[in-house]
Design an enzyme around this catalytic site. Structure first.
Site, PDB file in Angstrom:
ATOM      1  N   GLU A 142       2.456  -8.618   8.146  1.00  0.00           N
ATOM      2  CA  GLU A 142       2.477  -7.060   8.382  1.00  0.00           C
ATOM      3  C   GLU A 142       3.444  -6.540   7.381  1.00  0.00           C
ATOM      4  O   GLU A 142       3.909  -5.347   7.446  1.00  0.00           O
ATOM      5  CB  GLU A 142       2.949  -6.565   9.674  1.00  0.00           C
ATOM      6  CG  GLU A 142       1.932  -7.084  10.746  1.00  0.00           C
ATOM      7  CD  GLU A 142       0.456  -6.472  10.309  1.00  0.00           C
ATOM      8  OE1 GLU A 142      -0.488  -7.302  10.352  1.00  0.00           O
ATOM      9  OE2 GLU A 142       0.477  -5.284  10.080  1.00  0.00           O
TER      10      GLU A 142
ATOM     11  N   ARG B 257      -1.903  -8.404 -21.178  1.00  0.00           N
ATOM     12  CA  ARG B 257      -2.803  -7.966 -22.053  1.00  0.00           C
ATOM     13  C   ARG B 257      -2.325  -7.117 -23.080  1.00  0.00           C
ATOM     14  O   ARG B 257      -2.809  -6.914 -24.296  1.00  0.00           O
ATOM     15  CB  ARG B 257      -4.123  -7.229 -21.612  1.00  0.00           C
ATOM     16  CG  ARG B 257      -4.989  -8.180 -20.620  1.00  0.00           C
ATOM     17  CD  ARG B 257      -6.176  -7.597 -19.892  1.00  0.00           C
ATOM     18  NE  ARG B 257      -7.243  -6.969 -21.045  1.00  0.00           N
ATOM     19  CZ  ARG B 257      -8.053  -7.199 -21.748  1.00  0.00           C
ATOM     20  NH1 ARG B 257      -8.101  -8.519 -21.401  1.00  0.00           N
ATOM     21  NH2 ARG B 257      -8.666  -6.689 -22.509  1.00  0.00           N
TER      22      ARG B 257
ATOM     23  N   ASP C 256      -7.597  -0.338 -27.017  1.00  0.00           N
ATOM     24  CA  ASP C 256      -7.303   1.048 -27.397  1.00  0.00           C
ATOM     25  C   ASP C 256      -8.467   1.969 -27.242  1.00  0.00           C
ATOM     26  O   ASP C 256      -8.266   2.996 -26.588  1.00  0.00           O
ATOM     27  CB  ASP C 256      -6.679   1.232 -28.587  1.00  0.00           C
ATOM     28  CG  ASP C 256      -5.430   0.403 -28.895  1.00  0.00           C
ATOM     29  OD1 ASP C 256      -4.868   0.294 -29.975  1.00  0.00           O
ATOM     30  OD2 ASP C 256      -4.928   0.026 -27.889  1.00  0.00           O
TER      31      ASP C 256
ATOM     32  N   PRO D 273       0.882  -1.161   0.111  1.00  0.00           N
ATOM     33  CA  PRO D 273       0.032  -0.042  -0.133  1.00  0.00           C
ATOM     34  C   PRO D 273       0.892   1.413   0.000  1.00  0.00           C
ATOM     35  O   PRO D 273       0.406   2.215  -0.297  1.00  0.00           O
ATOM     36  CB  PRO D 273      -0.973  -0.191   1.454  1.00  0.00           C
ATOM     37  CG  PRO D 273      -0.848  -1.775   1.798  1.00  0.00           C
ATOM     38  CD  PRO D 273       0.574  -2.110   1.224  1.00  0.00           C
TER      39      PRO D 273
HETATM   40  N1  LIG Z   1      -3.151  -2.396  -1.699  1.00  0.00           N
HETATM   41  C1  LIG Z   1      -2.176  -2.902  -2.116  1.00  0.00           C
HETATM   42  N2  LIG Z   1      -1.424  -2.891  -3.268  1.00  0.00           N
HETATM   43  O1  LIG Z   1      -0.557  -3.625  -3.228  1.00  0.00           O
HETATM   44  N3  LIG Z   1      -0.361  -4.331  -2.135  1.00  0.00           N
HETATM   45  C2  LIG Z   1      -1.230  -4.119  -1.340  1.00  0.00           C
HETATM   46  C3  LIG Z   1      -1.782  -4.601  -0.096  1.00  0.00           C
HETATM   47  O2  LIG Z   1      -2.952  -4.266   0.476  1.00  0.00           O
HETATM   48  N4  LIG Z   1      -0.885  -5.485   0.590  1.00  0.00           N
HETATM   49  C4  LIG Z   1      -1.405  -6.195   1.820  1.00  0.00           C
HETATM   50  C5  LIG Z   1      -0.434  -5.944   2.769  1.00  0.00           C
HETATM   51  N5  LIG Z   1       0.743  -6.672   2.404  1.00  0.00           N
HETATM   52  C6  LIG Z   1       1.940  -6.690   3.265  1.00  0.00           C
HETATM   53  C7  LIG Z   1       2.636  -5.643   3.805  1.00  0.00           C
HETATM   54  C8  LIG Z   1       2.020  -4.955   4.830  1.00  0.00           C
HETATM   55  C9  LIG Z   1       2.442  -3.716   5.321  1.00  0.00           C
HETATM   56  C10 LIG Z   1       3.552  -3.229   4.494  1.00  0.00           C
HETATM   57  C11 LIG Z   1       3.747  -3.639   3.353  1.00  0.00           C
HETATM   58  N6  LIG Z   1       3.503  -4.852   3.028  1.00  0.00           N
HETATM   59  C12 LIG Z   1       1.226  -6.371   0.979  1.00  0.00           C
HETATM   60  C13 LIG Z   1       0.174  -6.075  -0.227  1.00  0.00           C
END
Ligand SMILES: Nc1nonc1C(=O)N1CCN(Cc2ccccn2)CC1
Length: 244
Positions: A114, A152, A167, A87
């Site tokens: 986490e 894609r 497109d 995130p």
């Molecule tokens: N939105 C998203 N877009 O890409 N990944 C997400 C996403 O929500 N997640 C959930 C937590 N995961 C583990 C995590 C937790 C805390 C810090 C870093 N990594 C990663 C993937």
């Protein structure tokens, strides 16, 4: 396009073997190799998570198994940059998909728990990407979103008509409404123009609908897009009829 994915849940990627991405894998336009940190553990319980220093809820992915899996993936795909799904990453969009589709490959690091130890991010991650501001249970679905959107765009993956549709859809506007049989459904008819066989009129109707929908639902997209004189006229026509 070579996809390498570091993940504790390789089974999730069976989904990538279906549909358009499955065809791309079958025809060699893309390849997929999965690397599971659990295969790089050396304890009887195959432990892959550990408690965070400083305390607090949840667990962090253990450094050693993850680093070992990542190193193997990097050795197998030396030209691929390491992308960590999080995130905290930059927001993935169609422009990013286009840029990534031009690469030879990518190593996608799908975190669970986490997250991962920051020292791993510092030493071994090249890019951090997010698919949106919400919290998933892990990076696997985000990795599959990126794989799908990128695949894609690879040459020859979509048929000509599909890529033309793609497109038109992604020319900065939302898609026009779609209809199929039956031509009357519980009293709701298909717009006459679509049954007319007049392709010029159909094209114009679809462009007007795409412009109008974008104006109604995503005016922010319109602000980023130059409109031709015809598009401006069609949009004004749509707005006039919409406002009654
Ligand atoms: N939105 C998203 N877009 O890409 N990944 C997400 C996403 O929500 N997640 C959930 C937590 N995961 C583990 C995590 C937790 C805390 C810090 C870093 N990594 C990663 C993937």
């Amino acid at each position: 396009m070579r996809f390498d994915v570091v993940t504790l849940f390789p089974e999730m990627f069976e989904a990538a073997r279906l549909g358009v991405t499955g065809k791309a894998l079958d025809t060699g336009k893309a390849s997929l190799k999965l690397w599971n940190p659990r295969d790089y553990t050396d304890d009887t319980h195959r432990t892959v998570d550990d408690r965070p220093y400083g305390g607090g809820p949840g667990m962090v992915m253990m450094v050693e198994p993850l680093k070992a899996a990542l190193q193997e993936a990097k050795a197998a795909a030396p030209g691929s940059r390491v992308i960590y799904l999080t995130p905290q990453g930059q927001r993935f969009d169609q422009m990013a998909a286009r840029e990534m589709a031009a690469r030879d490959g990518m190593i996608l690091l799908a975190g669970r728990y986490e997250g991962i130890d920051e020292r791993l991010v510092d030493c071994c991650v090249d890019e951090e990407w997010s698919i949106g501001d919400y919290v998933l249970s892990g990076g696997e679905l985000a990795a599959m979103v990126i794989m799908d959107a990128v695949t894609r765009l690879l040459p020859g993956v979509l048929g000509h008509e599909d890529s033309a549709q793609q497109d038109s859809y992604m020319n900065g506007l939302l898609d026009f409404p779609q209809y199929t049989r039956p031509d009357a459904l519980e009293g709701r008819e298909v717009p006459d123009v679509l049954l007319s066989g007049n392709h010029a009129a159909i094209g114009k109707w679809r462009l007007k609908q795409a412009l109008g929908r974008t104006w109604l639902r995503r005016p922010d997209l319109l602000e980023q897009r130059e409109l031709s004189e015809e598009e401006q006229r069609l949009l004004e026509e749509f707005i006039r009829t919409h406002q009654g």
